[in-house]
Scaffold this motif. Structure first.
Motif, PDB file in Angstrom:
ATOM      1  N   LEU A  76       0.821  -1.176   0.121  1.00  0.00           N
ATOM      2  CA  LEU A  76      -0.176   0.243  -0.086  1.00  0.00           C
ATOM      3  C   LEU A  76       0.934   1.175   0.075  1.00  0.00           C
ATOM      4  O   LEU A  76       0.671   2.257  -0.515  1.00  0.00           O
ATOM      5  N   ALA A  77       1.896   1.239   0.820  1.00  0.00           N
ATOM      6  CA  ALA A  77       2.774   2.427   0.693  1.00  0.00           C
ATOM      7  C   ALA A  77       3.470   2.669  -0.563  1.00  0.00           C
ATOM      8  O   ALA A  77       3.582   3.630  -0.975  1.00  0.00           O
ATOM      9  N   ALA A  78       4.047   1.566  -1.143  1.00  0.00           N
ATOM     10  CA  ALA A  78       4.437   1.695  -2.728  1.00  0.00           C
ATOM     11  C   ALA A  78       3.335   2.249  -3.462  1.00  0.00           C
ATOM     12  O   ALA A  78       4.096   2.999  -4.426  1.00  0.00           O
ATOM     13  N   VAL A  79       2.129   1.739  -3.467  1.00  0.00           N
ATOM     14  CA  VAL A  79       1.251   2.549  -4.132  1.00  0.00           C
ATOM     15  C   VAL A  79       1.059   4.043  -3.961  1.00  0.00           C
ATOM     16  O   VAL A  79       1.023   4.791  -4.889  1.00  0.00           O
ATOM     17  N   LEU A  80       1.236   4.324  -2.836  1.00  0.00           N
ATOM     18  CA  LEU A  80       0.671   5.797  -2.352  1.00  0.00           C
ATOM     19  C   LEU A  80       2.096   6.529  -2.672  1.00  0.00           C
ATOM     20  O   LEU A  80       1.936   7.865  -2.798  1.00  0.00           O
ATOM     21  N   GLY A  81       3.180   5.991  -2.774  1.00  0.00           N
ATOM     22  CA  GLY A  81       4.392   6.600  -3.248  1.00  0.00           C
ATOM     23  C   GLY A  81       4.822   6.551  -4.563  1.00  0.00           C
ATOM     24  O   GLY A  81       5.904   7.240  -4.904  1.00  0.00           O
ATOM     25  N   PRO A 107      -4.782   2.989 -11.308  1.00  0.00           N
ATOM     26  CA  PRO A 107      -6.076   3.175 -12.468  1.00  0.00           C
ATOM     27  C   PRO A 107      -6.626   1.972 -12.515  1.00  0.00           C
ATOM     28  O   PRO A 107      -6.198   0.825 -12.125  1.00  0.00           O
ATOM     29  N   ALA A 108      -7.828   1.947 -13.251  1.00  0.00           N
ATOM     30  CA  ALA A 108      -8.877   0.919 -13.484  1.00  0.00           C
ATOM     31  C   ALA A 108      -8.115  -0.143 -14.572  1.00  0.00           C
ATOM     32  O   ALA A 108      -7.387   0.676 -15.371  1.00  0.00           O
ATOM     33  N   GLY A 109      -8.312  -1.123 -14.718  1.00  0.00           N
ATOM     34  CA  GLY A 109      -8.292  -1.832 -15.903  1.00  0.00           C
ATOM     35  C   GLY A 109      -6.803  -2.431 -15.832  1.00  0.00           C
ATOM     36  O   GLY A 109      -5.994  -2.340 -15.070  1.00  0.00           O
ATOM     37  N   ALA A 110      -6.229  -2.711 -17.211  1.00  0.00           N
ATOM     38  CA  ALA A 110      -5.006  -3.197 -17.383  1.00  0.00           C
ATOM     39  C   ALA A 110      -3.775  -2.152 -16.989  1.00  0.00           C
ATOM     40  O   ALA A 110      -2.703  -2.574 -16.354  1.00  0.00           O
ATOM     41  N   ALA A 111      -3.930  -0.849 -16.968  1.00  0.00           N
ATOM     42  CA  ALA A 111      -3.011  -0.059 -16.444  1.00  0.00           C
ATOM     43  C   ALA A 111      -2.658  -0.181 -15.107  1.00  0.00           C
ATOM     44  O   ALA A 111      -1.631  -0.307 -14.543  1.00  0.00           O
ATOM     45  N   GLY A 112      -3.751  -0.305 -14.291  1.00  0.00           N
ATOM     46  CA  GLY A 112      -3.480  -0.587 -12.804  1.00  0.00           C
ATOM     47  C   GLY A 112      -3.052  -1.919 -12.660  1.00  0.00           C
ATOM     48  O   GLY A 112      -2.351  -1.992 -11.685  1.00  0.00           O
ATOM     49  N   ARG A 113      -3.402  -3.121 -13.186  1.00  0.00           N
ATOM     50  CA  ARG A 113      -2.938  -4.319 -13.164  1.00  0.00           C
ATOM     51  C   ARG A 113      -1.375  -4.152 -13.432  1.00  0.00           C
ATOM     52  O   ARG A 113      -0.802  -4.953 -12.593  1.00  0.00           O
ATOM     53  N   LEU A 166       0.738  -2.663 -10.534  1.00  0.00           N
ATOM     54  CA  LEU A 166       0.532  -3.578  -9.433  1.00  0.00           C
ATOM     55  C   LEU A 166       1.364  -4.593  -9.318  1.00  0.00           C
ATOM     56  O   LEU A 166       2.165  -5.147  -8.643  1.00  0.00           O
ATOM     57  N   ASP A 167       1.617  -5.424 -10.657  1.00  0.00           N
ATOM     58  CA  ASP A 167       2.525  -6.246 -11.102  1.00  0.00           C
ATOM     59  C   ASP A 167       3.915  -5.843 -10.878  1.00  0.00           C
ATOM     60  O   ASP A 167       4.661  -6.563 -10.433  1.00  0.00           O
ATOM     61  N   ASP A 168       4.401  -4.644 -11.427  1.00  0.00           N
ATOM     62  CA  ASP A 168       5.515  -4.092 -11.273  1.00  0.00           C
ATOM     63  C   ASP A 168       5.901  -3.978  -9.660  1.00  0.00           C
ATOM     64  O   ASP A 168       7.178  -4.131  -9.354  1.00  0.00           O
ATOM     65  N   LEU A 201       1.583 -11.662  -1.553  1.00  0.00           N
ATOM     66  CA  LEU A 201       1.411 -10.567  -2.506  1.00  0.00           C
ATOM     67  C   LEU A 201       0.749 -10.779  -3.628  1.00  0.00           C
ATOM     68  O   LEU A 201      -0.079 -10.001  -4.081  1.00  0.00           O
ATOM     69  N   ALA A 202       0.735 -12.099  -4.210  1.00  0.00           N
ATOM     70  CA  ALA A 202       0.058 -12.254  -5.372  1.00  0.00           C
ATOM     71  C   ALA A 202      -1.411 -12.215  -5.270  1.00  0.00           C
ATOM     72  O   ALA A 202      -2.428 -12.214  -5.903  1.00  0.00           O
ATOM     73  N   ALA A 203      -1.891 -12.475  -3.614  1.00  0.00           N
ATOM     74  CA  ALA A 203      -3.157 -12.538  -3.529  1.00  0.00           C
ATOM     75  C   ALA A 203      -3.895 -11.228  -3.150  1.00  0.00           C
ATOM     76  O   ALA A 203      -5.140 -11.041  -3.411  1.00  0.00           O
ATOM     77  N   ILE A 204      -2.988 -10.001  -3.435  1.00  0.00           N
ATOM     78  CA  ILE A 204      -3.457  -8.572  -3.038  1.00  0.00           C
ATOM     79  C   ILE A 204      -4.112  -8.040  -4.403  1.00  0.00           C
ATOM     80  O   ILE A 204      -3.310  -8.154  -5.440  1.00  0.00           O
ATOM     81  N   THR A 205      -5.162  -7.504  -4.576  1.00  0.00           N
ATOM     82  CA  THR A 205      -5.672  -7.120  -5.675  1.00  0.00           C
ATOM     83  C   THR A 205      -5.701  -5.530  -5.831  1.00  0.00           C
ATOM     84  O   THR A 205      -5.585  -4.873  -5.024  1.00  0.00           O
ATOM     85  N   VAL A 206      -5.840  -5.101  -7.089  1.00  0.00           N
ATOM     86  CA  VAL A 206      -6.163  -3.514  -7.253  1.00  0.00           C
ATOM     87  C   VAL A 206      -7.081  -3.127  -6.378  1.00  0.00           C
ATOM     88  O   VAL A 206      -7.051  -2.005  -5.734  1.00  0.00           O
TER      89      VAL A 206
END
Length: 377
Positions: A32-37, A89-95, A98-100, A143-148
Protein backbone atom coordinates in the motif's frame (compact mmCIF):
# COMPACT_ATOMS: atom_id res chain seq x y z
CA UNK A 1 15.70 24.66 20.18
CA UNK A 2 14.92 25.02 16.47
CA UNK A 3 16.01 28.00 14.40
CA UNK A 4 13.77 29.72 11.91
CA UNK A 5 14.10 27.83 8.66
CA UNK A 6 12.80 28.02 5.09
CA UNK A 7 10.15 25.78 3.66
CA UNK A 8 7.45 23.72 5.31
CA UNK A 9 6.70 20.07 5.96
CA UNK A 10 3.72 17.78 6.45
CA UNK A 11 3.78 14.36 8.10
CA UNK A 12 0.81 12.07 7.37
CA UNK A 13 0.67 9.04 9.68
CA UNK A 14 -1.60 6.16 8.69
CA UNK A 15 -2.76 4.11 11.73
CA UNK A 16 -1.70 0.70 10.38
CA UNK A 17 1.73 -0.91 9.98
CA UNK A 18 3.19 -4.22 8.94
CA UNK A 19 2.10 -6.04 12.12
CA UNK A 20 -1.51 -5.20 11.28
CA UNK A 21 -1.34 -7.19 8.03
CA UNK A 22 -2.15 -10.64 9.40
CA UNK A 23 -0.46 -13.84 8.12
CA UNK A 24 -2.62 -14.19 5.00
CA UNK A 25 -2.04 -10.53 4.02
CA UNK A 26 1.64 -10.20 4.94
CA UNK A 27 3.21 -7.39 2.93
CA UNK A 28 -0.04 -5.48 2.48
CA UNK A 29 1.07 -2.34 4.36
CA UNK A 30 4.33 -2.19 2.43
CA UNK A 31 2.56 -2.67 -0.89
CA UNK A 32 0.00 0.00 0.00
CA UNK A 33 2.85 2.38 0.81
CA UNK A 34 4.41 1.60 -2.57
CA UNK A 35 1.14 2.52 -4.29
CA UNK A 36 0.79 5.76 -2.32
CA UNK A 37 4.41 6.61 -3.11
CA UNK A 38 4.22 5.94 -6.86
CA UNK A 39 3.58 8.99 -9.09
CA UNK A 40 1.79 6.70 -11.58
CA UNK A 41 -1.01 6.43 -9.01
CA UNK A 42 -1.48 10.19 -8.74
CA UNK A 43 -2.03 11.84 -5.38
CA UNK A 44 0.71 13.34 -3.25
CA UNK A 45 3.43 11.28 -4.95
CA UNK A 46 2.66 12.80 -8.34
CA UNK A 47 2.44 16.34 -6.95
CA UNK A 48 5.75 15.84 -5.11
CA UNK A 49 7.46 14.54 -8.24
CA UNK A 50 6.22 17.45 -10.36
CA UNK A 51 6.95 20.13 -7.76
CA UNK A 52 10.32 18.70 -6.64
CA UNK A 53 9.38 18.12 -3.01
CA UNK A 54 11.59 16.10 -0.69
CA UNK A 55 9.73 12.98 0.46
CA UNK A 56 10.28 10.23 3.02
CA UNK A 57 8.39 7.09 4.01
CA UNK A 58 8.73 4.99 7.17
CA UNK A 59 6.87 1.74 7.75
CA UNK A 60 6.73 0.69 11.40
CA UNK A 61 4.93 -2.08 13.23
CA UNK A 62 1.74 -0.02 13.69
CA UNK A 63 2.06 3.02 11.43
CA UNK A 64 2.93 4.05 7.89
CA UNK A 65 4.39 7.59 7.78
CA UNK A 66 4.56 9.79 4.70
CA UNK A 67 6.55 13.03 4.97
CA UNK A 68 6.68 15.90 2.46
CA UNK A 69 8.83 19.06 2.44
CA UNK A 70 8.81 21.96 -0.01
CA UNK A 71 10.74 25.24 -0.12
CA UNK A 72 7.40 27.05 -0.29
CA UNK A 73 5.67 26.51 3.08
CA UNK A 74 2.29 26.53 1.35
CA UNK A 75 3.28 23.65 -0.92
CA UNK A 76 2.70 20.60 1.32
CA UNK A 77 -0.50 21.99 2.84
CA UNK A 78 -2.50 19.88 0.41
CA UNK A 79 -0.45 16.71 1.02
CA UNK A 80 -3.15 14.96 3.06
CA UNK A 81 -5.91 15.73 0.56
CA UNK A 82 -3.58 14.75 -2.28
CA UNK A 83 -2.76 11.45 -0.60
CA UNK A 84 -6.47 10.64 -0.35
CA UNK A 85 -6.77 11.01 -4.12
CA UNK A 86 -4.17 8.38 -4.99
CA UNK A 87 -5.52 5.27 -6.73
CA UNK A 88 -4.30 2.44 -8.88
CA UNK A 89 -5.84 3.11 -12.32
CA UNK A 90 -8.69 0.94 -13.46
CA UNK A 91 -8.22 -1.91 -15.90
CA UNK A 92 -4.98 -3.13 -17.44
CA UNK A 93 -3.01 -0.01 -16.46
CA UNK A 94 -3.65 -0.56 -12.75
CA UNK A 95 -2.88 -4.27 -12.99
CA UNK A 96 0.38 -3.50 -14.80
CA UNK A 97 1.50 -1.06 -12.09
CA UNK A 98 0.55 -3.54 -9.38
CA UNK A 99 2.50 -6.33 -11.11
CA UNK A 100 5.53 -4.04 -11.23
CA UNK A 101 5.27 -3.09 -7.54
CA UNK A 102 4.72 -6.73 -6.56
CA UNK A 103 7.83 -7.76 -8.50
CA UNK A 104 9.97 -5.10 -6.81
CA UNK A 105 8.72 -6.00 -3.35
CA UNK A 106 9.08 -9.71 -4.01
CA UNK A 107 12.69 -9.24 -5.13
CA UNK A 108 13.42 -7.32 -1.93
CA UNK A 109 11.82 -10.07 0.17
CA UNK A 110 13.95 -12.68 -1.61
CA UNK A 111 16.96 -10.47 -0.85
CA UNK A 112 17.87 -10.31 -4.54
CA UNK A 113 20.49 -7.60 -4.66
CA UNK A 114 20.01 -6.78 -0.96
CA UNK A 115 23.12 -5.29 0.65
CA UNK A 116 24.90 -7.72 2.99
CA UNK A 117 24.22 -5.46 5.97
CA UNK A 118 20.46 -5.56 5.24
CA UNK A 119 20.64 -9.36 5.09
CA UNK A 120 22.57 -9.39 8.36
CA UNK A 121 20.00 -7.21 10.10
CA UNK A 122 17.20 -9.49 8.92
CA UNK A 123 19.04 -12.58 10.18
CA UNK A 124 19.81 -11.17 13.61
CA UNK A 125 16.18 -10.08 13.97
CA UNK A 126 15.10 -13.64 13.17
CA UNK A 127 17.63 -14.98 15.68
CA UNK A 128 16.21 -12.70 18.38
CA UNK A 129 12.53 -13.61 18.09
CA UNK A 130 10.83 -16.61 19.69
CA UNK A 131 7.81 -16.23 17.41
CA UNK A 132 8.17 -16.78 13.64
CA UNK A 133 9.51 -13.68 11.93
CA UNK A 134 7.21 -12.41 9.22
CA UNK A 135 8.96 -10.18 6.71
CA UNK A 136 7.20 -6.79 6.50
CA UNK A 137 7.32 -7.26 2.75
CA UNK A 138 5.34 -10.50 2.94
CA UNK A 139 5.93 -13.39 0.55
CA UNK A 140 5.40 -13.78 -3.16
CA UNK A 141 2.31 -15.87 -2.37
CA UNK A 142 0.69 -13.29 -0.09
CA UNK A 143 1.55 -10.47 -2.49
CA UNK A 144 -0.02 -12.34 -5.40
CA UNK A 145 -3.32 -12.51 -3.51
CA UNK A 146 -3.55 -8.71 -3.11
CA UNK A 147 -5.69 -7.06 -5.80
CA UNK A 148 -6.11 -3.57 -7.22
CA UNK A 149 -9.51 -3.40 -5.50
CA UNK A 150 -7.99 -4.38 -2.13
CA UNK A 151 -5.48 -1.55 -2.29
CA UNK A 152 -7.89 1.11 -3.56
CA UNK A 153 -10.41 0.13 -0.87
CA UNK A 154 -7.68 0.48 1.77
CA UNK A 155 -6.86 3.98 0.54
CA UNK A 156 -10.52 4.99 0.83
CA UNK A 157 -10.91 3.60 4.37
CA UNK A 158 -7.46 4.05 5.91
CA UNK A 159 -6.09 7.36 4.65
CA UNK A 160 -9.03 9.44 6.03
CA UNK A 161 -8.11 8.11 9.51
CA UNK A 162 -4.54 9.41 9.23
CA UNK A 163 -3.09 11.88 11.70
CA UNK A 164 -1.45 14.95 10.16
CA UNK A 165 1.42 16.94 11.68
CA UNK A 166 2.78 20.09 10.11
CA UNK A 167 5.36 22.78 10.69
CA UNK A 168 6.03 26.20 9.23
CA UNK A 169 8.88 28.72 9.37
CA UNK A 170 9.80 29.37 12.98
CA UNK A 171 7.83 26.46 14.44
CA UNK A 172 9.05 25.84 17.96
CA UNK A 173 8.36 22.57 19.76
CA UNK A 174 7.29 23.53 23.26
CA UNK A 175 7.97 20.97 25.96
CA UNK A 176 5.15 19.45 27.96
CA UNK A 177 5.21 17.19 30.97
CA UNK A 178 5.40 13.47 30.50
CA UNK A 179 7.67 10.93 28.87
CA UNK A 180 7.04 8.02 26.59
CA UNK A 181 5.81 4.76 28.07
CA UNK A 182 8.46 2.54 29.60
CA UNK A 183 9.19 -0.74 27.90
CA UNK A 184 8.98 -4.11 29.61
CA UNK A 185 11.81 -6.59 29.75
CA UNK A 186 12.25 -9.10 26.95
CA UNK A 187 9.37 -11.57 26.96
CA UNK A 188 9.60 -13.08 23.46
CA UNK A 189 13.34 -13.57 23.17
CA UNK A 190 14.70 -16.57 21.29
CA UNK A 191 18.48 -16.30 21.05
CA UNK A 192 20.17 -18.29 18.29
CA UNK A 193 22.83 -18.19 15.58
CA UNK A 194 21.73 -17.62 11.96
CA UNK A 195 24.21 -17.98 9.07
CA UNK A 196 23.69 -17.10 5.40
CA UNK A 197 26.11 -17.74 2.57
CA UNK A 198 26.88 -14.87 0.20
CA UNK A 199 29.80 -15.21 -2.21
CA UNK A 200 32.20 -12.52 -3.36
CA UNK A 201 31.91 -10.20 -0.38
CA UNK A 202 33.45 -9.57 3.01
CA UNK A 203 31.96 -11.35 5.97
CA UNK A 204 29.63 -9.50 8.32
CA UNK A 205 28.76 -10.65 11.82
CA UNK A 206 26.32 -9.34 14.41
CA UNK A 207 25.58 -9.91 18.09
CA UNK A 208 22.50 -8.63 19.92
CA UNK A 209 21.91 -9.01 23.67
CA UNK A 210 18.62 -8.59 25.59
CA UNK A 211 18.68 -6.14 28.48
CA UNK A 212 16.50 -4.99 31.35
CA UNK A 213 15.07 -1.74 30.03
CA UNK A 214 17.09 1.15 31.49
CA UNK A 215 15.93 4.69 32.18
CA UNK A 216 14.24 6.34 29.17
CA UNK A 217 16.71 7.47 26.54
CA UNK A 218 19.75 5.78 28.07
CA UNK A 219 20.09 3.01 25.47
CA UNK A 220 20.91 5.42 22.60
CA UNK A 221 23.58 6.99 24.81
CA UNK A 222 25.08 3.54 25.36
CA UNK A 223 25.11 3.08 21.58
CA UNK A 224 27.23 6.22 21.35
CA UNK A 225 29.52 4.78 24.02
CA UNK A 226 30.10 1.79 21.72
CA UNK A 227 30.54 4.23 18.84
CA UNK A 228 29.80 4.02 15.12
CA UNK A 229 33.16 5.67 14.40
CA UNK A 230 36.51 6.48 16.07
CA UNK A 231 36.82 6.99 19.84
CA UNK A 232 34.24 4.35 20.71
CA UNK A 233 34.70 0.97 22.37
CA UNK A 234 34.06 -0.96 19.16
CA UNK A 235 36.81 0.91 17.32
CA UNK A 236 39.28 0.27 20.12
CA UNK A 237 38.39 -3.42 20.43
CA UNK A 238 37.98 -4.38 16.78
CA UNK A 239 40.57 -2.17 15.13
CA UNK A 240 43.28 -1.32 17.66
CA UNK A 241 43.29 -4.28 20.03
CA UNK A 242 42.46 -7.19 17.73
CA UNK A 243 43.17 -5.73 14.23
CA UNK A 244 40.01 -7.32 12.84
CA UNK A 245 37.83 -4.68 11.23
CA UNK A 246 37.49 -1.17 9.90
CA UNK A 247 33.71 -1.36 9.52
CA UNK A 248 31.35 -1.69 12.46
CA UNK A 249 28.02 -0.39 13.74
CA UNK A 250 26.10 -0.24 17.02
CA UNK A 251 22.32 -0.15 17.48
CA UNK A 252 19.60 -0.55 20.08
CA UNK A 253 16.02 -1.81 19.95
CA UNK A 254 13.11 -0.83 22.18
CA UNK A 255 9.93 -2.57 21.08
CA UNK A 256 6.88 -3.39 23.15
CA UNK A 257 7.98 -6.08 25.58
CA UNK A 258 11.70 -6.07 24.80
CA UNK A 259 14.89 -4.04 24.82
CA UNK A 260 18.24 -5.04 23.41
CA UNK A 261 21.57 -3.66 22.26
CA UNK A 262 23.85 -4.97 19.53
CA UNK A 263 26.78 -4.43 17.22
CA UNK A 264 28.08 -5.57 13.82
CA UNK A 265 31.51 -5.89 12.23
CA UNK A 266 32.80 -6.34 8.68
CA UNK A 267 35.74 -8.77 8.62
CA UNK A 268 37.54 -11.37 6.55
CA UNK A 269 35.66 -14.70 6.55
CA UNK A 270 38.39 -16.43 8.53
CA UNK A 271 38.04 -13.78 11.27
CA UNK A 272 34.26 -14.02 11.62
CA UNK A 273 34.27 -16.33 14.65
CA UNK A 274 36.84 -14.20 16.47
CA UNK A 275 34.83 -11.05 15.70
CA UNK A 276 31.71 -12.71 17.15
CA UNK A 277 33.55 -13.23 20.45
CA UNK A 278 34.95 -9.67 20.47
CA UNK A 279 31.53 -8.13 19.79
CA UNK A 280 29.89 -10.12 22.60
CA UNK A 281 32.65 -9.21 25.06
CA UNK A 282 32.56 -5.51 24.11
CA UNK A 283 28.80 -5.35 24.51
CA UNK A 284 29.01 -6.96 27.95
CA UNK A 285 31.49 -4.31 29.13
CA UNK A 286 28.46 -2.00 29.22
CA UNK A 287 27.49 -3.75 32.46
CA UNK A 288 30.23 -1.66 34.12
CA UNK A 289 28.94 1.66 32.81
CA UNK A 290 31.38 4.44 31.90
CA UNK A 291 33.45 7.07 33.67
CA UNK A 292 33.33 10.85 33.15
CA UNK A 293 35.61 11.04 30.09
CA UNK A 294 33.78 8.39 28.06
CA UNK A 295 30.45 9.82 29.17
CA UNK A 296 31.36 13.31 27.93
CA UNK A 297 32.33 11.93 24.51
CA UNK A 298 29.12 9.90 24.29
CA UNK A 299 27.04 12.95 25.25
CA UNK A 300 28.78 15.05 22.60
CA UNK A 301 28.18 12.54 19.78
CA UNK A 302 24.60 11.91 20.89
CA UNK A 303 23.74 15.59 21.07
CA UNK A 304 25.31 16.29 17.67
CA UNK A 305 23.34 13.46 16.06
CA UNK A 306 20.02 14.72 17.46
CA UNK A 307 20.66 18.36 16.57
CA UNK A 308 21.70 17.41 13.03
CA UNK A 309 18.46 15.46 12.62
CA UNK A 310 16.47 18.37 14.04
CA UNK A 311 18.03 20.68 11.45
CA UNK A 312 16.90 18.42 8.59
CA UNK A 313 13.80 19.08 6.50
CA UNK A 314 11.61 16.89 8.72
CA UNK A 315 13.28 17.65 12.06
CA UNK A 316 10.62 19.95 13.46
CA UNK A 317 7.62 18.01 12.23
CA UNK A 318 9.10 14.78 13.63
CA UNK A 319 9.48 16.48 17.01
CA UNK A 320 5.89 17.69 16.84
CA UNK A 321 4.77 14.11 16.22
CA UNK A 322 6.75 12.94 19.27
CA UNK A 323 5.00 15.49 21.46
CA UNK A 324 1.59 14.59 20.04
CA UNK A 325 1.97 10.87 20.84
CA UNK A 326 3.52 11.38 24.28
CA UNK A 327 7.14 10.65 23.39
CA UNK A 328 9.96 12.88 24.69
CA UNK A 329 10.90 15.73 22.38
CA UNK A 330 14.56 16.22 21.47
CA UNK A 331 14.82 18.93 24.12
CA UNK A 332 13.30 16.68 26.78
CA UNK A 333 15.47 13.75 25.76
CA UNK A 334 18.75 15.68 25.86
CA UNK A 335 17.80 17.40 29.12
CA UNK A 336 16.99 14.08 30.77
CA UNK A 337 20.34 12.59 29.79
CA UNK A 338 22.37 15.68 30.76
CA UNK A 339 22.11 14.70 34.42
CA UNK A 340 24.36 11.68 33.86
CA UNK A 341 27.96 12.62 34.64
CA UNK A 342 28.75 8.92 34.44
CA UNK A 343 26.78 6.36 32.46
CA UNK A 344 25.31 3.68 34.77
CA UNK A 345 25.86 0.01 34.05
CA UNK A 346 23.46 -1.92 31.83
CA UNK A 347 21.66 -4.97 33.25
CA UNK A 348 21.74 -7.89 30.82
CA UNK A 349 19.03 -10.53 30.93
CA UNK A 350 19.96 -14.22 31.37
CA UNK A 351 19.00 -15.20 27.82
CA UNK A 352 21.28 -16.41 25.00
CA UNK A 353 22.44 -13.82 22.48
CA UNK A 354 21.02 -13.39 19.01
CA UNK A 355 23.86 -13.72 16.52
CA UNK A 356 24.12 -13.72 12.73
CA UNK A 357 26.76 -13.99 10.03
CA UNK A 358 26.65 -13.32 6.27
CA UNK A 359 29.53 -14.06 3.92
CA UNK A 360 31.46 -16.51 1.71
CA UNK A 361 31.86 -19.08 4.47
CA UNK A 362 33.41 -22.51 4.03
CA UNK A 363 32.19 -25.46 6.15
CA UNK A 364 35.17 -24.82 8.42
CA UNK A 365 34.17 -21.18 8.88
CA UNK A 366 30.63 -22.24 9.77
CA UNK A 367 31.93 -24.74 12.34
CA UNK A 368 34.11 -22.02 13.86
CA UNK A 369 31.11 -19.70 14.09
CA UNK A 370 29.02 -22.39 15.77
CA UNK A 371 31.75 -23.02 18.35
CA UNK A 372 32.17 -19.30 18.98
CA UNK A 373 28.43 -18.93 19.51
CA UNK A 374 28.44 -21.71 22.12
CA UNK A 375 31.24 -19.86 23.92
CA UNK A 376 29.36 -16.56 24.10
CA UNK A 377 26.01 -18.03 25.14
Amino acid sequence: MTARRPGGARLVVLPAGHRDDGPSRAGFAALLAAVLGDPRCGGAARRAAVAGWITRHRLTARTSEFAYWAPDPAGPRTAFDDLRQARLPAGAAGRSILDDLRARQGAAVDRHGAPPLAMLNHLVERAARSEPLTDPGGTRETLAAITVADLNDAIETLVPRARVHHDHPGTEVEDEDGNGADQASATHWRGALEIALQPECDARVAVRLPVRTPEPGLLPLLVELLGNGPNGRLHRALRHRHHLAYGFTASCWQDAGSSSIGATATVAPQDAATALRVLAHTLRTLADGAGPDETRLAHSRHRAEHLNALDGPFGTVDDLRRRAVGEPTVRQHLSALARFDEIPGLAFLPHPPAAAAVGPFTPEHRDQLARAYQEIR
